[in-house]
Scaffold this active site. Structure first.
Site, PDB file in Angstrom:
ATOM      1  N   LYS A 273      18.599  31.509  23.504  1.00 18.30           N
ATOM      2  CA  LYS A 273      19.647  31.662  24.519  1.00 18.30           C
ATOM      3  C   LYS A 273      19.431  32.956  25.289  1.00 18.30           C
ATOM      4  O   LYS A 273      18.885  33.914  24.765  1.00 18.30           O
ATOM      5  CB  LYS A 273      21.038  31.670  23.875  1.00 18.30           C
ATOM      6  CG  LYS A 273      21.310  32.899  23.020  1.00 18.30           C
ATOM      7  CD  LYS A 273      22.763  33.298  23.060  1.00 18.30           C
ATOM      8  CE  LYS A 273      23.057  34.461  22.110  1.00 18.30           C
ATOM      9  NZ  LYS A 273      23.375  35.697  22.805  1.00 18.30           N
TER      10      LYS A 273
ATOM     11  N   HIS B 171       9.329  37.771  13.487  1.00 20.67           N
ATOM     12  CA  HIS B 171       8.249  37.886  14.470  1.00 20.67           C
ATOM     13  C   HIS B 171       7.305  39.020  14.074  1.00 20.67           C
ATOM     14  O   HIS B 171       6.084  38.859  14.055  1.00 20.67           O
ATOM     15  CB  HIS B 171       8.816  38.178  15.871  1.00 20.67           C
ATOM     16  CG  HIS B 171       9.214  36.950  16.635  1.00 20.67           C
ATOM     17  ND1 HIS B 171      10.345  36.244  16.367  1.00 20.67           N
ATOM     18  CD2 HIS B 171       8.607  36.313  17.671  1.00 20.67           C
ATOM     19  CE1 HIS B 171      10.431  35.222  17.206  1.00 20.67           C
ATOM     20  NE2 HIS B 171       9.386  35.235  18.007  1.00 20.67           N
TER      21      HIS B 171
END
Lengths: 286, 191
Positions: B103, B37
């Site tokens: 998750k 990222h």
């Protein structure tokens, strides 16, 4: 005494821990499946399917094969103690290729990956001495997601055991779905800061469903299980009845001024395996 | 409701999804964790060697093995998505992401950005790495493997019927986690 045979045994031990969950954990997950509904049931179903797939295909159940962590009990009459640390480290390197394990050891300063799951102080080994001539090695590979939710607090002794319980419940609610619930929680009370954390991790070695022998500690464990599960966080934090599979507490005496609490969180993949090495060099992995 | 979608998923289908729905997806996904990222936010969009806007973003650091035929997936479940919260709003906007798989909880910045740009966040069962790997049919490419290492590199996978995914944050600004927190806050205030 065959050096390589024991290294091979420790590779087997790591492999067993990464691929196959202990039966006490599987049993607890199956119980959770029976009581859950809807999305929560789907999560547990996926977990149980995953356990089967990993076992059948001999693959690590989770891609996070963890930090290689061992608890070793050395029988004082075992003659080859001097080799054990190197044998465990060599086994970790071989297991990284053979199992395989994800290379999980990064230098915090250079970000360089050691690529073999070793480095300064890693594998993390806790040594203890026991009577006899056998060595018992417990492998408990620890994933990052659950370890990130672990905490140490130095409470004021005046808050008492009720204060300890409130801290644990609050932290587990804050952790939400992050540590891959349903989790197993290890709590160390007393000692100094370091011992409280170590006791928390040691508490995870006890099988799921087994209560502490001391009745008042057993009652505390039961109360914590109930309170954390009342949160409704549920499997993977998506809601449900099962947020923890178990809570294990261990204690040591505390300093008059201190009440340290070490909270160590383990994901549902509560991976554990044991190896016994006998004085003649034979071994078993279970 | 249960849905089976091919990636990329268009706005019309995204809008069908509400929290609690079950989804299975087929198509191309790219993995990205913290380091990826960070790197992709630093880079110029034009220098990225694949098109993230036609793929799903999968928060995953897989366990891979290289043999003579190339890379093989051993275990590839989701990683904790909350760690990416500090990047995700900018990441969604820069790369046109409308499907995120991970998750655990994602926060307010992600929720609001998904609402603004019609995207969803879906949860897969954490730790179910061997099962997830069975849905991956092909390893198409890997980027920044040398620099970032196996777990942090960007892997491009082709998945088939990957699921069951649970819609945890939908494009209407609803979040399963936010709903649950209401109950948790009541418990905490009692404590």
């Amino acid at each position: 005494m065959d050096y390589g045979s024991i290294v091979g045994g420790i590779v087997q031990l790591i492999k067993k821990a990464e691929i196959e969950l202990p039966s006490d954990v599987v049993k607890a997950l199956k119980n959770a499946y029976d009581i859950e509904e809807g999305i929560a049931k789907i999560q547990i179903e996926n977990i149980l399917k995953n356990i089967d797939v990993a076992k059948k295909t001999m693959r690590p159940m989770c891609q996070d094969t963890g930090v290689q962590t061992f608890f070793v009990k050395i029988g004082v009459d075992y003659l080859y103690v001097g080799r054990l640390k190197k044998q465990i480290t060599d086994a970790v390197k071989i297991a990284t290729e053979q199992v395989p394990l994800r290379p999980n050891t990064f230098d915090p300063f250079t970000h360089k990956n050691h690529k073999d799951n070793t480095g300064d102080y890693i594998p993390a080994i806790t040594w203890d001495f026991v009577d006899g001539s056998d060595v018992i090695i417990t492998a408990i590979p620890k994933g990052g997601g659950s370890e990130n939710m672990s905490k140490l607090v130095m409470l004021k002794p005046g808050v008492g055991i009720e204060g300890v319980k409130d801290f644990v419940v609050e932290e587990m609610i804050k952790a939400g779905g992050n540590p891959c619930p349903p989790t197993v929680v290890g709590i160390g009370i007393g000692g100094g800061a370091d011992l409280a954390m170590k006791l928390g991790k040691t508490a995870l070695l006890r099988p799921v469903g087994i209560r502490h022998q001391d009745k008042k500690i057993a009652l505390m464990e039961e109360d914590l299980i109930k309170r954390i599960n009342q949160s409704g966080i549920g499997p993977m934090g998506l809601g449900g009845k099962t947020t923890v599979l178990d809570v294990h507490v261990e204690k040591a005496p505390r300093h008059p001024a201190s009440l340290p609490v070490g909270l160590v969180v383990q994901c549902w993949a509560d991976r554990r395996a044991n190896m016994i090495i006998h004085s003649d060099g034979t071994w078993e992995v279970e | 409701m249960e849905y089976h979608f091919d990636i990329p998923v268009d706005v019309e289908d995204i809008k069908k999804l509400h929290i609690g729905d079950i989804v299975y997806v087929s198509g191309t996904v790219f993995t990205a964790r913290d380091a990826a990222h960070h790197l992709m936010l630093e880079q110029n969009k034009i220098d990225i060697p694949f098109d993230p806007s036609i793929m799903a973003l999968y928060h995953c650091g897989p366990l891979m093995k290289k043999n003579k035929d190339g890379w093989k997936v051993i275990s590839a479940g989701p990683t904790t998505s909350g760690r990416m919260e500090i990047f995700e709003d900018k990441f969604i906007e820069k790369y046109g992401i409308n499907l995120i798989i991970g998750k655990g909880d994602m926060g307010e910045r992600t929720r609001k950005t998904l609402q603004k740009h019609s995207g969803v966040y879906m949860s897969y069962t954490g730790g179910a790495g061997a099962l997830a790997a069975d849905s991956i049919q092909e390893v198409r490419a890997v980027y920044w493997l040398e620099e970032l290492g196996m777990a942090e590199a960007i892997w491009i996978f082709v998945v088939k019927e990957f699921g069951p995914l649970v819609v945890a944050i939908d494009s209407y600004g609803e979040s399963i986690y936010r709903e649950l927190k209401k109950n948790e806050n009541i418990l905490l205030s009692k404590g």
